[in-house]
Design an enzyme around this catalytic site. Structure first.
Site, PDB file in Angstrom:
ATOM      1  N   ARG A 199       0.753  -1.476   0.058  1.00 35.75           N
ATOM      2  CA  ARG A 199      -0.107   0.006   0.169  1.00 35.75           C
ATOM      3  C   ARG A 199       0.955   1.226  -0.085  1.00 35.75           C
ATOM      4  NH1 ARG A 199      -2.032   2.872   4.455  1.00 35.75           N
ATOM      5  NH2 ARG A 199      -1.128   1.178   5.908  1.00 35.75           N
ATOM      6  N   LYS A 252       5.547   4.132   4.735  1.00 37.40           N
ATOM      7  CA  LYS A 252       6.354   2.957   4.008  1.00 37.40           C
ATOM      8  C   LYS A 252       7.401   3.224   3.012  1.00 37.40           C
ATOM      9  CE  LYS A 252       1.873   0.122   4.491  1.00 37.40           C
ATOM     10  NZ  LYS A 252       2.218  -0.920   5.105  1.00 37.40           N
ATOM     11  N   THR A 260       3.575  -8.597   6.009  1.00 31.62           N
ATOM     12  CA  THR A 260       3.442  -9.980   5.720  1.00 31.62           C
ATOM     13  C   THR A 260       4.143 -10.051   4.246  1.00 31.62           C
ATOM     14  OG1 THR A 260       1.265  -9.620   4.836  1.00 31.62           O
ATOM     15  CG2 THR A 260       1.454 -10.714   7.226  1.00 31.62           C
ATOM     16  N   LYS A 309       6.375 -13.344   2.535  1.00 28.88           N
ATOM     17  CA  LYS A 309       6.345 -13.758   1.127  1.00 28.88           C
ATOM     18  C   LYS A 309       7.381 -13.678   0.206  1.00 28.88           C
ATOM     19  CE  LYS A 309       1.734 -12.425   1.511  1.00 28.88           C
ATOM     20  NZ  LYS A 309       1.164 -11.002   1.504  1.00 28.88           N
TER      21      LYS A 309
END
Length: 821
Positions: free
Chosen positions: A549, A554, A656, A660
């Site tokens: 996102r 971020k 998360t 991955k």
């Protein structure tokens, strides 16, 4: 033992052909691709139904406790391939397809991407449902059946454009409308007192009513007997709801459109809340989800366990995933007090024992608050219950902190004209957990430190996880086959067995095989993205990826500024070289988040600038993937070599995506934030690249108020040169000041606030140094592949099966359903 499927290649073929004939009156040769997909999905659903019956019967027979996991979003991804995998039937279907002249890829292509989620919160919830079913634990995920989801992203002239995501145009082959469980949700109205003897009960009159219609989606566990469900609630106005049509199976014709705000409840995920009506619609959405779920849950409890409500905590658990479903607490109180006529004290105890809360953020703006006036007007009974919960809470807090009104106000449910949902979740639940070990520590020592002093027994940390079924077995079949060949298939049932791979990191033959798999995955993704978006990638370059996102914390901007510095080096120094690198971005920005959309524009303008430079385009390419979703991630994760996890330390609760990437062999460059801390501990400093301030340093810097971004701007020549390009015309000569607001937000205080609030400039030097080390290490192909292997080998702890076992041991206490021999 798991239920053995009787579906063979031949029965699958027969079922598909029969369904095409019965549903569409056509043969396989005449059928359209969408008709073929529908027939295949119906065949798989029939297979699932055989297992689903066991779960329903076993839960009733064993009177087993059930979990209701409430989340405003579930980012499930497409269902067909995952269902085939979890049914252990992929091979049989591929054989049947081959004899029918079909391909698995061709059939999968026809399935729409479900628009039920947006980011990590929803993807985590989807992984949890997969693991709950795999572990045979009885559970129901609960959300809203969004007709249009968030939005479908298009990139036009480098800028994000939002268009409706009409994923239900052709229906949903997996959902099952469940008419008997439809319930009425009431908004507004006036509270009326009803005396029964010496007791007073509250009812509402003159309300605006909405019917919540449930659609159930089966959730298949991997090789397990249990099929759980995701219940999606759809909002319908009573006057527009035709029960006769619904009962006859005409689910679309049963409803009509309306201009009412309430009728928009199940239209879109996260309606913009920068207007009064937008904020009110969000509030109504959250109550709609909560009330529908709880009304059903209590009805189901009484049907199975009887009318003794004191058994409720032994048989039912409600889990609040972030604060969106926080009204579980006052709504359960309303049902117990007003409808079941239980005493307040007993109702409050039962509610507390049934409810648990997962916090996903420490950021103040994400800890939901609602204007008290809006709450009072929209949900008068809920507001009155919150008032009483608040009164009792504040009395207890005053006993503990006499005279400390500021502290009590900070901890109150209702204070300063706002309803504080996180405070209610903590005060009125049995358990509160963070989603990484660092996050759990921050909650206790900072965000909710006062509550931790009063209620320390409630707080815990349970690190997030991802399902290896979708993110390794399904997404990366070539690596999965190599793992089977090398360490056996035990890892498919216990991801901790991936650690058996560790000794092979120094096996030259295995290193070569692993590198070949990675290259094949890069080539596969390159072909896929070219078909779907027309983007041309070179698999011989490094794939450096940041997909998540779009939010300032971020720090996609940190990544982009570093790329701009690399571009300037190439442009100014004809002798400068570097390992050719493809920087891949994927991100959606909330429609009203101006700065996030500006960052997307900047990344795409920079991409065009580099592509037009005759020398820079030999070393750097930027690819921005539009409408990044689960299906794209499934192709991208196996191809990724560098995982960019750049959040400002202490801001990312867990993440998360980092897990991955790791499970597929990408090497992390990131801050010690969220689960990055645990990744770094697991793989060691030689197998990841850590940079930047630590969380306590960030907190101390904020507290000191001494940070001056301008000092860094003036002292770092390369960074200053890049920042100046945001407004001096070298980047955008036709509109020199196009990105001046980005520049000013980083260098100068904005409206009296702090310049560079997410410390992009502060961490830039450290990030730049880490990138330099990473670039040099990548040139040693064998050593780099060893790092990738170590990451895969150490990733088993991030399986969501481990996460769910921890939740169950610490919070839910569910018993697995076991098929009797």
């Amino acid at each position: 033992m798991p239920l053995v499927s009787e579906y063979t290649k031949d029965t699958i073929k027969e079922s598909i052909l029969n369904k095409l004939l019965r549903y569409y009156g056509c043969t396989i040769e005449e059928a359209t691709p969408k008709q073929v997909y529908a027939a295949v999905a119906a065949t798989v659903r029939d297979q699932i139904m055989l297992k689903w019956r066991f779960e329903k019967e076993a839960r009733r027979t064993e009177k087993a406790k059930r979990l209701y996991y409430l989340s405003i979003e579930f980012l499930t991804g497409r269902w067909l391939h995952n269902n085939l995998l979890n049914l252990c039937s992929t091979a049989e279907y591929e054989q049947a397809f081959a004899e029918l002249g079909l391909t698995l890829r061709g059939v999968l292509h026809e399935e729409p991407e479900p628009a039920l989620g947006n980011g990590g919160l929803g993807r985590l919830a989807a992984c949890f449902l997969d693991s709950l079913a795999t572990l045979n634990l009885p559970a129901m995920g609960c959300t809203i059946r969004y007709e249009y989801g968030l939005f479908r992203q298009r990139i036009v002239d480098g800028q994000q454009v939002e268009v409706p995501d009409e994923w239900l145009t052709y229906g949903n082959a997996w959902e099952i409308p469940t008419q008997r469980d439809a319930v009425v949700i009431r908004f507004g109205g006036q509270m009326m007192e009803n005396w029964m003897g010496d007791k007073n009960y509250i009812s509402l009159q003159n309300t605006e009513d909405i019917i919540a219609v449930p659609y159930d989606l089966p959730i298949v566990g991997y090789g397990s007997d249990v099929v759980d469900r995701l219940r999606m609630w759809s909002a319908v106005l009573p006057k527009n709801f035709n029960l006769e049509k619904f009962s006859a199976g005409d689910y679309n014709g049963a409803t009509q459109e309306s201009d009412s705000l309430a009728a928009q409840i199940s239209k879109v995920l996260y309606p913009e809340d920068n207007t009064y009506n937008g904020k009110k619609l969000r509030l109504m959405q959250e109550y709609f989800l909560v009330s529908a779920t709880l009304q059903y849950a209590i009805k189901d409890f009484k049907r199975i366990y009887g009318a003794n409500m004191e058994l409720l905590p032994q048989k039912v658990a409600f889990h609040i995933n972030d604060t969106h479903p926080a009204m579980v607490i006052p709504e359960l109180m309303r049902i117990l007090v007003d409808e079941e006529h239980l005493p307040w004290e007993l109702s409050e105890r039962l509610t507390r024992e049934c409810v648990a809360y997962t916090n996903h953020t420490i950021m103040a703006e994400a800890l939901e608050k609602w204007p008290e006036d809006m709450m009072r007007e929209t949900l008068p009974r809920i507001y009155s219950i919150m008032q009483e919960l608040n009164r009792r809470l504040c009395q207890k807090l005053f006993d503990r902190f006499p005279g400390e009104w500021d502290r009590i106000g900070h901890m109150a449910i209702l204070a300063y004209d706002q309803a504080h949902m996180a405070n209610m979740c903590i005060a009125c639940s049995s358990a509160v957990n963070g989603v990484s070990q660092l996050h759990g520590d921050i909650l206790k020592r900072s965000t909710f430190a006062d509550y931790y002093k009063v209620m320390p027994e409630k707080f815990t940390a349970i690190t997030n996880g991802i399902t290896p079924r979708r993110w390794l077995m399904l997404a990366n079949p070539t690596l999965s086959s190599l793992l089977d060949e090398t360490i056996g298939q035990g890892w498919r049932h216990d991801a901790m067995e991936l650690e058996k791979l560790l000794p092979f990191a120094d096996d030259a033959a295995f290193v070569e095989k692993f590198a070949k798999v990675k290259y094949e995955n890069k080539a596969r993704f390159s072909r896929w993205i070219n078909r779907h978006q027309g983007i041309v990638l070179d698999p011989d370059t490094m794939f450096d990826v940041q997909v998540k996102r779009l939010h300032e914390y971020k720090r996609q901007l940190l990544n982009a500024l570093h790329i701009l510095v690399l571009y300037n080096r190439i442009d100014s120094d004809p002798s400068y070289t570097m390992a050719p690198r493809t920087f891949i971005f994927g991100a959606k920005a909330a429609p009203g988040y101006r700065r996030a959309k500006e960052i997307i524009h900047f990344i795409n303008v920079l991409a065009a600038k580099i592509a037009a430079h005759p020398r820079a385009n030999q070393f750097i390419k930027i690819a921005f993937l539009q409408n990044y979703n689960v299906s794209t991630a499934e192709m991208l994760m196996p191809a990724s070599e560098v995982s960019e996890q750049l959040s400002t330390a202490s801001k990312e609760a867990s993440g998360t995506g980092n897990m991955k990437f790791m499970m597929n062999g990408a090497v992390t460059i990131g801050t010690l934030d969220g689960a990055n801390v645990e990744i770094a501990d697991l793989v060691g400093e030689k197998n990841c690249y850590i940079f930047g301030m630590r969380s306590k340093e960030v907190e101390a810097l904020y507290a000191s108020g001494t940070y001056r971004a301008l000092d860094i701007y003036e002292s770092n020549i390369e960074l200053r040169h890049a920042l100046d390009m945001l407004f001096d015309g070298r980047l955008t000569p036709d509109n020199p000041k196009m990105f001046e607001s980005l520049y000013r937000a980083l260098v100068f205080s904005d409206n009296g606030g702090m310049a560079d609030p997410y410390l992009v400039l502060k961490d830039f030097g450290s990030y730049q140094a880490a990138q330099t080390r990473l670039g040099a290490d990548y040139l040693d192909a064998k050593a780099w592949t060893r790092k990738e292997i170590v990451n895969v080998a150490k990733s088993g702890v991030f399986s969501s099966d481990r996460t769910i076992r921890e939740y169950n041991e610490k919070i839910w206490h569910l018993q697995p359903l076991v098929r009797k021999k």
